[in-house]
Design a protein around this motif. Structure first.
Motif: not given
Length: 154
Positions: A94-105, A56-73
């Motif tokens: 193919q190549g789509d990003f499916l986002f899911f939030g935490s179980e709590s929030f 799995p690819l681990l990211w320190d923050s959502l901002d870091d992920f978004l910055l590096k993947n902005e071209k796919f937004k």
């Protein structure tokens, strides 16, 4: 093929199960700022022997992920209970990003507002609050796979 993005998952067993599904479907798993150790026994137990093969690819923050993947937004899809557009009303590619939030929030509202037309939901009875995270990921992910099955490589 597809990217599953877990934003701050909280339950190791869900993350392990999702990793197992991603491996078997050929999806890439992105985990943003996990609040537990990825090496926890519960993650490994739920993911069985697939977990060590998944990478799995681990990211320190959502901002870091978004910055590096902005071209796919334009191909970001956000699973939420805060919309009426169902997951089966979308044509996935193919190549789509499916986002899911935490179980709590769930997912941060600011994230979804960037591309609100890509917010999707799983239909439920009005009295239902939500589904288990691993179940939700499986439902939406396999619809995306179904739509693109001809290009699926086992």
């Amino acid at each position: 093929m597809f990217h599953i993005v877990l934003v701050e998952p909280r339950i190791p067993q869900n993350t392990g199960s999702i990793g197992r599904m991603c491996f078997n479907a050929g999806f890439t798993l992105h985990i943003i700022n996990p609040l537990f150790s990825i090496d926890e026994k519960a993650v490994k137990r739920a993911g069985l022997d697939y977990w060590k093969k998944l990478n799995p690819l681990l990211w320190d923050s959502l901002d870091d992920f978004l910055l590096k993947n902005e071209k796919f937004k334009d191909r970001f899809f956000f699973a939420t209970t805060k919309t009426k557009r169902t997951y089966f009303d979308v044509s996935y590619k193919q190549g789509d990003f499916l986002f899911f939030g935490s179980e709590s929030f769930g997912l941060p509202l600011e994230l979804m507002q960037q591309k609100w037309e890509n917010a999707i939901t799983i239909p439920m009875k009005d009295c239902g609050r939500s589904l288990n995270l691993a179940t939700s990921v499986g439902i939406i992910s396999y619809e995306a796979l179904r739509q693109n099955f001809a290009s699926f490589k086992a």
